[in-house]
Structure formats: C-alpha cells, structure tokens
Design a protein around this motif. Sequence first.
Motif, PDB file in Angstrom:
ATOM      1  N   ILE A   1     -17.094 -25.459  35.711  1.00 50.39           N
ATOM      2  CA  ILE A   1     -18.145 -25.213  34.423  1.00 50.39           C
ATOM      3  C   ILE A   1     -18.008 -26.927  33.847  1.00 50.39           C
ATOM      4  O   ILE A   1     -19.351 -27.412  33.016  1.00 50.39           O
ATOM      5  N   HIS A   2     -17.290 -27.834  33.828  1.00 45.56           N
ATOM      6  CA  HIS A   2     -17.298 -28.929  33.066  1.00 45.56           C
ATOM      7  C   HIS A   2     -18.564 -29.762  33.408  1.00 45.56           C
ATOM      8  O   HIS A   2     -18.732 -30.915  32.994  1.00 45.56           O
TER       9      HIS A   2
ATOM     10  N   SER B   1     -23.289 -23.808  28.759  1.00 48.87           N
ATOM     11  CA  SER B   1     -21.805 -23.625  29.600  1.00 48.87           C
ATOM     12  C   SER B   1     -20.810 -24.346  28.776  1.00 48.87           C
ATOM     13  O   SER B   1     -19.597 -23.096  28.668  1.00 48.87           O
ATOM     14  N   ARG B   2     -20.911 -24.695  27.473  1.00 45.77           N
ATOM     15  CA  ARG B   2     -19.532 -25.185  26.844  1.00 45.77           C
ATOM     16  C   ARG B   2     -19.443 -24.056  25.518  1.00 45.77           C
ATOM     17  O   ARG B   2     -18.612 -23.520  25.308  1.00 45.77           O
ATOM     18  N   LEU B   3     -21.151 -23.735  25.285  1.00 52.44           N
ATOM     19  CA  LEU B   3     -20.671 -22.677  23.676  1.00 52.44           C
ATOM     20  C   LEU B   3     -21.035 -21.246  24.824  1.00 52.44           C
ATOM     21  O   LEU B   3     -20.538 -20.159  23.951  1.00 52.44           O
ATOM     22  N   VAL B   4     -21.526 -20.828  25.413  1.00 49.74           N
ATOM     23  CA  VAL B   4     -21.698 -19.291  26.302  1.00 49.74           C
ATOM     24  C   VAL B   4     -20.566 -18.686  27.369  1.00 49.74           C
ATOM     25  O   VAL B   4     -19.952 -18.096  26.987  1.00 49.74           O
ATOM     26  N   ILE B   5     -20.284 -19.804  28.207  1.00 44.74           N
ATOM     27  CA  ILE B   5     -20.380 -19.179  29.522  1.00 44.74           C
ATOM     28  C   ILE B   5     -18.306 -19.884  29.316  1.00 44.74           C
ATOM     29  O   ILE B   5     -17.506 -18.917  29.739  1.00 44.74           O
ATOM     30  N   TYR B   6     -18.255 -20.914  28.880  1.00 44.58           N
ATOM     31  CA  TYR B   6     -17.243 -20.975  29.003  1.00 44.58           C
ATOM     32  C   TYR B   6     -16.084 -20.043  27.793  1.00 44.58           C
ATOM     33  O   TYR B   6     -14.639 -19.798  28.273  1.00 44.58           O
ATOM     34  N   PRO B   7     -16.307 -19.776  26.691  1.00 46.53           N
ATOM     35  CA  PRO B   7     -15.668 -19.174  26.044  1.00 46.53           C
ATOM     36  C   PRO B   7     -15.434 -17.804  26.283  1.00 46.53           C
ATOM     37  O   PRO B   7     -14.570 -17.054  26.509  1.00 46.53           O
TER      38      PRO B   7
ATOM     39  N   VAL C   1      -3.730 -22.215  23.470  1.00 50.64           N
ATOM     40  CA  VAL C   1      -3.917 -24.036  21.795  1.00 50.64           C
ATOM     41  C   VAL C   1      -4.876 -24.402  22.631  1.00 50.64           C
ATOM     42  O   VAL C   1      -5.589 -25.207  22.116  1.00 50.64           O
ATOM     43  N   LEU C   2      -4.562 -25.193  23.485  1.00 52.83           N
ATOM     44  CA  LEU C   2      -5.094 -26.464  24.541  1.00 52.83           C
ATOM     45  C   LEU C   2      -6.351 -25.915  24.686  1.00 52.83           C
ATOM     46  O   LEU C   2      -7.197 -26.707  24.253  1.00 52.83           O
ATOM     47  N   LEU C   3      -6.941 -25.046  25.173  1.00 59.50           N
ATOM     48  CA  LEU C   3      -7.798 -24.050  26.023  1.00 59.50           C
ATOM     49  C   LEU C   3      -9.005 -24.009  24.152  1.00 59.50           C
ATOM     50  O   LEU C   3     -10.421 -24.922  24.065  1.00 59.50           O
ATOM     51  N   ILE C   4      -7.726 -24.377  23.563  1.00 57.68           N
ATOM     52  CA  ILE C   4      -8.651 -23.659  21.521  1.00 57.68           C
ATOM     53  C   ILE C   4      -9.408 -25.198  20.916  1.00 57.68           C
ATOM     54  O   ILE C   4     -10.761 -24.794  20.889  1.00 57.68           O
ATOM     55  N   ILE C   5      -8.471 -26.393  21.507  1.00 60.06           N
ATOM     56  CA  ILE C   5      -8.609 -27.455  20.647  1.00 60.06           C
ATOM     57  C   ILE C   5     -10.116 -27.702  21.727  1.00 60.06           C
ATOM     58  O   ILE C   5     -10.933 -28.888  21.044  1.00 60.06           O
ATOM     59  N   LEU C   6      -9.791 -28.044  23.189  1.00 61.59           N
ATOM     60  CA  LEU C   6     -11.066 -28.094  23.954  1.00 61.59           C
ATOM     61  C   LEU C   6     -12.599 -27.477  23.393  1.00 61.59           C
ATOM     62  O   LEU C   6     -13.428 -28.583  23.392  1.00 61.59           O
ATOM     63  N   GLN C   7     -11.885 -25.916  22.705  1.00 64.97           N
ATOM     64  CA  GLN C   7     -13.504 -25.182  22.074  1.00 64.97           C
ATOM     65  C   GLN C   7     -14.207 -25.876  21.096  1.00 64.97           C
ATOM     66  O   GLN C   7     -15.454 -26.301  20.672  1.00 64.97           O
ATOM     67  N   LEU C   8     -13.139 -26.392  20.085  1.00 65.27           N
ATOM     68  CA  LEU C   8     -13.493 -27.109  19.217  1.00 65.27           C
ATOM     69  C   LEU C   8     -13.691 -28.351  19.737  1.00 65.27           C
ATOM     70  O   LEU C   8     -15.114 -28.858  18.664  1.00 65.27           O
TER      71      LEU C   8
ATOM     72  N   TYR D   1     -19.694 -36.530  40.326  1.00 65.19           N
ATOM     73  CA  TYR D   1     -20.153 -35.506  39.759  1.00 65.19           C
ATOM     74  C   TYR D   1     -20.960 -34.252  40.824  1.00 65.19           C
ATOM     75  O   TYR D   1     -21.067 -32.741  40.378  1.00 65.19           O
ATOM     76  N   ILE D   2     -22.010 -34.566  41.138  1.00 62.96           N
ATOM     77  CA  ILE D   2     -22.557 -33.788  42.131  1.00 62.96           C
ATOM     78  C   ILE D   2     -21.893 -33.404  42.783  1.00 62.96           C
ATOM     79  O   ILE D   2     -21.422 -32.575  43.320  1.00 62.96           O
ATOM     80  N   ILE D   3     -20.862 -34.354  43.810  1.00 62.10           N
ATOM     81  CA  ILE D   3     -19.880 -34.136  44.947  1.00 62.10           C
ATOM     82  C   ILE D   3     -19.025 -32.502  44.940  1.00 62.10           C
ATOM     83  O   ILE D   3     -18.349 -32.380  45.248  1.00 62.10           O
ATOM     84  N   SER D   4     -18.255 -33.437  43.432  1.00 66.47           N
ATOM     85  CA  SER D   4     -17.147 -32.288  41.957  1.00 66.47           C
ATOM     86  C   SER D   4     -17.062 -31.116  42.022  1.00 66.47           C
ATOM     87  O   SER D   4     -17.026 -30.234  42.400  1.00 66.47           O
ATOM     88  N   PHE D   5     -18.939 -30.659  41.563  1.00 66.01           N
ATOM     89  CA  PHE D   5     -19.148 -29.762  41.166  1.00 66.01           C
ATOM     90  C   PHE D   5     -19.467 -28.535  43.000  1.00 66.01           C
ATOM     91  O   PHE D   5     -19.500 -27.123  42.826  1.00 66.01           O
ATOM     92  N   PHE D   6     -20.886 -29.121  43.499  1.00 64.12           N
ATOM     93  CA  PHE D   6     -20.539 -28.552  44.281  1.00 64.12           C
ATOM     94  C   PHE D   6     -19.384 -27.972  45.517  1.00 64.12           C
ATOM     95  O   PHE D   6     -19.380 -27.245  45.988  1.00 64.12           O
TER      96      PHE D   6
END
Length: 398
Positions: A238-239, A275-281, A307-314, A143-148
């Motif tokens: 973001i994830h 990241s999930r409730l502010v930046i992502y929306p 629809v897929l992105l909204i399901i992810l947000q739920l 995750y460190i490698i992929s994020f950077f």
Amino acid sequence: MARSLYEWLWQHEFWLPPGITWEDMQESGDTHYPQPRDLLLSIPFALILVVIRCAFERAIALPLSTKLGVRDKQRPKVQPNPVLETFYSMCHKNPEEGELLSLAKQCDLPVRKVEKWFRRRRNMDRPSLSKKFSEACWRFTFYIISFFTGLVVLYNKPWLWDHRECWTGYPQQPLQPSLFWYYMLELSFYWSLVFTLPFDVKRKDFKEQIVHHAATIFLISFSYCANYIRIGTLVMVIHDASDCFLEPTKIFNYMKWKKTCDSLFMIFSAVFLISRLVIYPYTVLYNTYYYSMEIFQPFFGYYFVNVLLIILQLLHVFWSCLIIHMVYKFILQGTMEKDMRSDTEESDKDEERNKIREKEKNGTAYFSNVTSNGYIQRNESEPLDSRAHLASSHAKER
C-alpha cells in the motif's frame, strides 16, 4: 542483567495469543517460522544496495540527466578566507548582524562582502540539480521494483483477496521463501537510506527523515519477529503504490517539464489519498482490529500492533492535509506550490532585490510619514489662519 531483561521482554504472554508458547514456534523439518536472527542479513544486503546505487547513479542517472537537459547552475566560488571559513565550519553558516560586523572588522572587509561570502559558501554546500535528479531516479527505480515485486509475491496469496486469511492459523503460519526475500528487500532498502543519510540531499525535514526511517525499520522488524508477515506485506504494498508517483514528479520538476510535473502530482495526490485514507484503514486497521478477534482473544501484542498502526494512520492524515492544501492552491492558482522541504539556492541578485524592496518600503513609509505630518500641520495651521482672518475683518468692519 541483560539476559534477565531479554527473557522478560520476550515472554510469550506478551507477543503470542493465549495458549501459544515459543516452543510451538520451533522449526521442524520443512516448516520454517520467522526468527529474529534472520534480520541481521538485512545489514550486508543494505551495503550491497548502497554499492548498486552508487553504480546506478554514475552509470545511468547522471548521463540520463545530461541527455534530458538537467543542468547545474554555475556557482561563483568564494575567495579563501581562513577567518570566515573557521566561523562557517565551527560556529554556524548564517551569522547574525552583530557577528557579521565583528567578522568584517577582523577581516578588514565591508559587511556586504562578508554577507556575500557566506551566501556563496552556503550555495557551494547545497546539492546540485543533477544530484537531486540521480537520487530521485534511484528511489523511483527501487519503488517500482518493490511495488511490482509485492504484487507478484501476493497475487496468489489468499489474504490479498480475503483479509480474514491473515489470521488463519496465526501465529503458526509458516514463512514462505518469497515472503522472506520480499521482507529482506524492503528492510535492506531502509537500512541503506540510513547509511547514506550523511551523503543524501539534506532537506529541511532532515530530522523527521531520521525518525521516519527508524520507525519504518522498527515496524518491519517487529512485524517479522511477531510473525505479522501477512499484515506487513499488505502495509508495504500500500505504501509503495503512492511512492511510485512521487519520485517521477520530482524528476520532471528538475527537468522543468511543468505540465507533466503538475499532472503527475495530481495523480500522486489521488493515489496517496485513496491508498492511505481508504484502502489502508479497511485493509489493515479494520483487519487487525476486528477480524483478528475472530481467531484469538486480545493480548498485549494485539494492542501494541494496533497502536502502531493507528499512529501510522495519524501520520497519513497529517500528510494528507498538506497534500490537500497543495492541491487546493494548485486549483486556485494553476501552479503547484513548491515543496516546503526543499532548500532553495540563494543568489546575489535575489539579495539585491530584497534590499531594494526594503529601501522602497522604508522610503514609502518615510514619505507617508512626511506627508501625514505635513497634512497635520496644515490642518492645525488652517484654523489659526482662518481665525486671524476673521478677527482682522471683524476689526475692519468695526
């Protein structure tokens, strides 16, 4: 039949904006567009990641766990018993009371010894602390490698700073090599998680993990095929941001560094919620729903992606509620609530304590019943005695 279904599924009216056909997406010269066949490369890359992971865990993670004092519990071994072993492997691992009685008769053993045998046998199948530590180290490293990597790839891309750029020229947006390899890295990693599921630490949400990995692979693959590369890269970065703090929280928990673990958990909670409730929306949902309409008219692919992105947000909202509940407990009690997904190890002492508590409760209930019955009897007998005493005294007076 299969070819007719394939041609129907990939009609350009479904996946491309009005006025664009698949002929417009053909590669020419130095211009390359995402092709579905490219995704097949993620399978051999995933196998390479599995090999790298095995080498990493053996050469780095396991020796590191020993140096940091992560010690596995000494688990008592079970006595070989073909009858119990057959029931354990063929039926289920936690027999009920009637099944315990039947097994005890077959083996000519006390029921308590049969219970202890199953308890110790279940503990033998549970992953050791060093295995959990090694798995968390591998995921943290990735995750460190992929994020950077995502930050380096996107730093000079215009859509990271101006989200309207995600749709400039869509869908005829050439695929850059850096974006291709970033996609392959993420997709290969999730394929590798699917390949190692039978060997990884099994938690209580094992089935949910399978669904999550399958959904992630589908989303990454679909966004690649439909050339939603720019939006897809934003979603992945973001994830990965919050996952970089989740795995070290587990690592310090296995090391028994409680204060560090609690501090990292609070940091993870803050990063996850932001990241999930502010930046992502704002960065993703608002971007795909409103900004894309400045470039083209709605079509099936537009609704499908949203629809897929909204399901992810739920799902983000659901996980956020769980995290907020854990933070609330932490603030009130001062200790972090244990991960409900983890499978705790059973011990003989714990079993004895539970039985003692049950006996104490039963004894307390018996004592309360006895005392209450005695109290009732005394209350019922007192009026009779008093009436007899009054009657005799009245007779004497007469």
